[in-house]
Write a protein that holds these residues in place. Structure first.
Motif, PDB file in Angstrom:
ATOM      1  N   LYS A  33      -7.863   7.646   0.256  1.00 20.44           N
ATOM      2  CA  LYS A  33      -8.583   8.916   0.979  1.00 20.44           C
ATOM      3  C   LYS A  33      -8.677  10.341  -0.453  1.00 20.44           C
ATOM      4  O   LYS A  33     -10.183  10.721  -1.066  1.00 20.44           O
ATOM      5  N   SER A  34      -7.152  10.210  -1.164  1.00 24.55           N
ATOM      6  CA  SER A  34      -7.212  11.585  -2.042  1.00 24.55           C
ATOM      7  C   SER A  34      -8.959  11.135  -3.595  1.00 24.55           C
ATOM      8  O   SER A  34      -8.714  11.955  -4.601  1.00 24.55           O
ATOM      9  N   GLY A  35      -8.936   9.329  -3.034  1.00 23.80           N
ATOM     10  CA  GLY A  35     -10.216   9.575  -4.321  1.00 23.80           C
ATOM     11  C   GLY A  35      -8.882   8.715  -6.137  1.00 23.80           C
ATOM     12  O   GLY A  35      -9.301   8.902  -6.521  1.00 23.80           O
ATOM     13  N   LEU A  36      -8.144   8.957  -5.801  1.00 24.82           N
ATOM     14  CA  LEU A  36      -6.965   7.635  -6.545  1.00 24.82           C
ATOM     15  C   LEU A  36      -7.389   6.287  -7.505  1.00 24.82           C
ATOM     16  O   LEU A  36      -7.040   6.100  -8.003  1.00 24.82           O
ATOM     17  N   LEU A  37      -7.474   5.851  -5.619  1.00 20.41           N
ATOM     18  CA  LEU A  37      -7.373   4.807  -5.145  1.00 20.41           C
ATOM     19  C   LEU A  37      -8.248   3.852  -4.544  1.00 20.41           C
ATOM     20  O   LEU A  37      -8.591   4.918  -4.004  1.00 20.41           O
ATOM     21  N   TYR A  38      -8.357   2.629  -4.525  1.00 21.57           N
ATOM     22  CA  TYR A  38      -9.819   2.854  -4.200  1.00 21.57           C
ATOM     23  C   TYR A  38      -9.369   1.014  -4.297  1.00 21.57           C
ATOM     24  O   TYR A  38      -9.279  -0.154  -4.723  1.00 21.57           O
ATOM     25  N   GLN A  39     -10.162   0.372  -2.768  1.00 18.97           N
ATOM     26  CA  GLN A  39     -10.288  -1.284  -2.364  1.00 18.97           C
ATOM     27  C   GLN A  39     -11.765  -1.307  -2.963  1.00 18.97           C
ATOM     28  O   GLN A  39     -12.519  -1.368  -2.858  1.00 18.97           O
ATOM     29  N   PRO A  40     -11.245  -2.825  -3.951  1.00 19.67           N
ATOM     30  CA  PRO A  40     -12.455  -3.277  -4.469  1.00 19.67           C
ATOM     31  C   PRO A  40     -13.453  -4.012  -3.073  1.00 19.67           C
ATOM     32  O   PRO A  40     -14.609  -4.204  -3.741  1.00 19.67           O
ATOM     33  N   TYR A  41     -12.384  -4.744  -2.000  1.00 18.97           N
ATOM     34  CA  TYR A  41     -13.126  -5.151  -1.053  1.00 18.97           C
ATOM     35  C   TYR A  41     -12.369  -5.486   0.152  1.00 18.97           C
ATOM     36  O   TYR A  41     -11.070  -5.213  -0.475  1.00 18.97           O
ATOM     37  N   THR A  42     -12.705  -5.510   1.058  1.00 18.23           N
ATOM     38  CA  THR A  42     -11.812  -5.595   2.352  1.00 18.23           C
ATOM     39  C   THR A  42     -11.405  -6.215   2.169  1.00 18.23           C
ATOM     40  O   THR A  42     -11.357  -7.847   1.823  1.00 18.23           O
ATOM     41  N   SER A  43     -10.011  -5.677   2.953  1.00 18.58           N
ATOM     42  CA  SER A  43      -8.412  -6.628   2.682  1.00 18.58           C
ATOM     43  C   SER A  43      -8.049  -7.085   1.926  1.00 18.58           C
ATOM     44  O   SER A  43      -7.374  -7.378   1.278  1.00 18.58           O
ATOM     45  N   ALA A  44      -8.796  -6.370   1.024  1.00 21.44           N
ATOM     46  CA  ALA A  44      -7.596  -6.490  -0.831  1.00 21.44           C
ATOM     47  C   ALA A  44      -6.698  -5.363  -1.136  1.00 21.44           C
ATOM     48  O   ALA A  44      -6.846  -4.432   0.251  1.00 21.44           O
ATOM     49  N   GLY A  45      -6.119  -5.273  -1.682  1.00 21.34           N
ATOM     50  CA  GLY A  45      -5.103  -4.236  -2.303  1.00 21.34           C
ATOM     51  C   GLY A  45      -6.033  -3.118  -2.881  1.00 21.34           C
ATOM     52  O   GLY A  45      -7.197  -3.088  -3.106  1.00 21.34           O
ATOM     53  N   ARG A  46      -4.995  -2.226  -3.304  1.00 21.70           N
ATOM     54  CA  ARG A  46      -5.807  -1.513  -4.209  1.00 21.70           C
ATOM     55  C   ARG A  46      -5.630  -1.532  -5.756  1.00 21.70           C
ATOM     56  O   ARG A  46      -5.179  -1.963  -6.131  1.00 21.70           O
ATOM     57  N   VAL A  47      -6.438  -0.415  -5.933  1.00 23.96           N
ATOM     58  CA  VAL A  47      -6.415  -0.204  -7.949  1.00 23.96           C
ATOM     59  C   VAL A  47      -6.566   0.886  -8.217  1.00 23.96           C
ATOM     60  O   VAL A  47      -7.189   1.443  -7.453  1.00 23.96           O
ATOM     61  N   PRO A  48      -6.707   1.355  -9.125  1.00 24.52           N
ATOM     62  CA  PRO A  48      -6.929   2.818  -9.373  1.00 24.52           C
ATOM     63  C   PRO A  48      -8.124   3.582  -9.676  1.00 24.52           C
ATOM     64  O   PRO A  48      -9.107   2.294  -9.891  1.00 24.52           O
ATOM     65  N   SER A  49      -8.619   3.861  -9.593  1.00 24.31           N
ATOM     66  CA  SER A  49     -10.141   5.162 -10.119  1.00 24.31           C
ATOM     67  C   SER A  49     -10.248   5.436 -10.847  1.00 24.31           C
ATOM     68  O   SER A  49      -8.661   5.547 -11.681  1.00 24.31           O
ATOM     69  N   ASP A  50     -11.196   5.992 -11.845  1.00 24.48           N
ATOM     70  CA  ASP A  50     -10.738   6.266 -12.825  1.00 24.48           C
ATOM     71  C   ASP A  50     -10.010   8.399 -12.839  1.00 24.48           C
ATOM     72  O   ASP A  50      -9.512   8.401 -13.612  1.00 24.48           O
ATOM     73  N   SER A  51     -10.173   8.834 -11.702  1.00 32.27           N
ATOM     74  CA  SER A  51      -9.556   9.777 -11.280  1.00 32.27           C
ATOM     75  C   SER A  51      -7.807   9.728 -11.114  1.00 32.27           C
ATOM     76  O   SER A  51      -7.289  10.462 -11.786  1.00 32.27           O
ATOM     77  N   GLY A  52      -7.315   8.230 -10.652  1.00 35.42           N
ATOM     78  CA  GLY A  52      -6.538   7.479 -10.764  1.00 35.42           C
ATOM     79  C   GLY A  52      -5.585   8.051 -10.993  1.00 35.42           C
ATOM     80  O   GLY A  52      -4.105   7.846 -12.121  1.00 35.42           O
ATOM     81  N   TYR A  53      -6.466   7.329 -13.134  1.00 36.21           N
ATOM     82  CA  TYR A  53      -5.718   6.624 -14.294  1.00 36.21           C
ATOM     83  C   TYR A  53      -5.796   7.988 -14.939  1.00 36.21           C
ATOM     84  O   TYR A  53      -4.553   8.286 -15.769  1.00 36.21           O
ATOM     85  N   ARG A  54      -6.658   9.085 -15.129  1.00 40.59           N
ATOM     86  CA  ARG A  54      -6.857  10.629 -14.997  1.00 40.59           C
ATOM     87  C   ARG A  54      -5.262  11.521 -15.010  1.00 40.59           C
ATOM     88  O   ARG A  54      -4.475  11.993 -15.613  1.00 40.59           O
TER      89      ARG A  54
END
Length: 356
Positions: free
Chosen positions: A54-75
């Motif tokens: 919700k903070s924009g640091l992770l996101y789900q690439p598709y439904t029911s998947a785990g999370r991956v880092p966003s650019d903001s998360g890497y930053r």
């Protein structure tokens, strides 16, 4: 936007990014809870990962998947969490000093060897900009007033190349004849002081040693020539590119169209790429990082660029960078770039000293 995380949330974010860097697979809460000894339940990890999403640091690439880092998360990870691995810098330093006999080669050969070594160590693309004629010497300087606020600086080098720049240089008088005479006096003074000196020397001049009659102009002149030297260094600069085949094996580059765009940029549009690894002299000793969409060019939006300058003395003369997927091991790549920049600075300074 500044995102404040507590220690537990930072631990979960760091573990998620480290796991994704290692596996290139979306990360689930169970993997984090069981593999990183955080002493929390999968449910707690899941709730924190949801908050990070919700903070924009992770996101789900598709439904029911785990999370991956966003650019903001890497930053946030790069700015606050990552710890460069000291052993990486030590190993790189050892290889730079022992593998190549620097004194036997021309500077360009040294830079190409350094690019290949850095690509081998990182597994990513290495970019090194070649010094662009900064050893050229000044043949003539001319200052031409355009109006009460601007001056054109014309620089003729010993190669008879001509460079010019329009610089803001406010006058304290409305008398155009007086301004012209002042500029002529400055032109004569600068030619007397600087003829025969190299472009590198322009950023190394001790302006406080100049005649006291021109102390009022010292700060403006220092900025003027530093800018002119920097502009000249960036014009037509060539890039050494190494490690392209290795990085294309990464899963991020599985799409043909994406690979073609990156290849086109690296092979045919280097004039667009070179300014991205050019640093302000004030930040010359720092490693800079552009993550994902922080890069201006669309083909690099899935990449991270880690780069720094190498210098002649305190003056930047070229840049060295590593380009790879945003899912790169930052703790290894940052010290690699820093160590390579230090060694190239040493070799460039030695090369210029011998040629001078």
């Amino acid at each position: 936007m500044t995102i404040e995380l507590n220690d537990r949330q930072k631990q979960i974010l760091e573990a998620t990014i480290n796991h994704y860097i290692a596996t290139a697979e979306p990360v689930g809460s169970k993997a984090i809870a069981t593999e990183y000894n955080l002493k929390v339940s999968p449910a707690t990890v899941r709730n924190i990962m949801l908050l990070l999403e919700k903070s924009g640091l992770l996101y789900q690439p598709y439904t029911s998947a785990g999370r991956v880092p966003s650019d903001s998360g890497y930053r946030l990870y790069v700015d606050e969490l990552v710890q460069p691995i000291p052993d990486v810098a030590q190993r790189a330093e050892s290889l730079f000093t022992e593998q190549f006999f620097w004194g036997r080669y021309r500077l360009e050969v040294i830079l190409r060897q350094a690019a290949q070594l850095l690509s081998d160590l990182s597994g990513y693309i290495t970019l090194i900009s070649l010094p662009n004629g900064l050893e050229r010497r000044i043949r003539l300087i001319q200052l031409v007033g355009l109006d009460a606020q601007q001056v054109m600086v014309i620089l003729v080098l010993d190669s008879y190349d001509t460079q010019s720049a329009v610089i803001r240089f406010p006058s304290e008088t409305d008398d155009s004849d007086l301004r012209d005479r002042t500029l002529q006096v400055l032109t004569n003074f600068l030619n007397h002081q600087l003829q025969g000196r190299s472009l590198v020397d322009l950023t190394r001049i001790d302006w406080q040693q100049l005649d006291h009659d021109f102390q009022d102009y010292g700060q403006n002149l220092q900025g003027l020539f530093a800018e002119l030297s920097q502009r000249y260094a960036q014009q037509g600069t060539s890039l050494v590119v190494s490690g392209l085949a290795d990085v294309l094996q990464q899963p991020e580059f599985s799409q043909v169209e994406q690979v073609q765009m990156l290849l086109h940029l690296l092979e045919d549009q280097q004039d667009r790429l070179t300014p991205l690894i050019s640093l302000d002299p004030a930040a010359a000793s720092q490693v800079q990082i552009r993550i994902g969409t922080e890069n201006e060019l669309a083909p690099m939006h899935c990449c991270t660029l880690v780069y720094s300058c190498y210098c002649y003395g305190d003056s930047p003369v070229g840049s060295i960078g590593i380009l790879g997927p945003t899912r790169m091991p930052y703790a290894r790549i940052i010290p690699l770039v820093a160590t390579a920049a230090d060694y190239l600075s040493e070799q460039v300074s030695r090369s210029y000293a011998l040629s001078g």
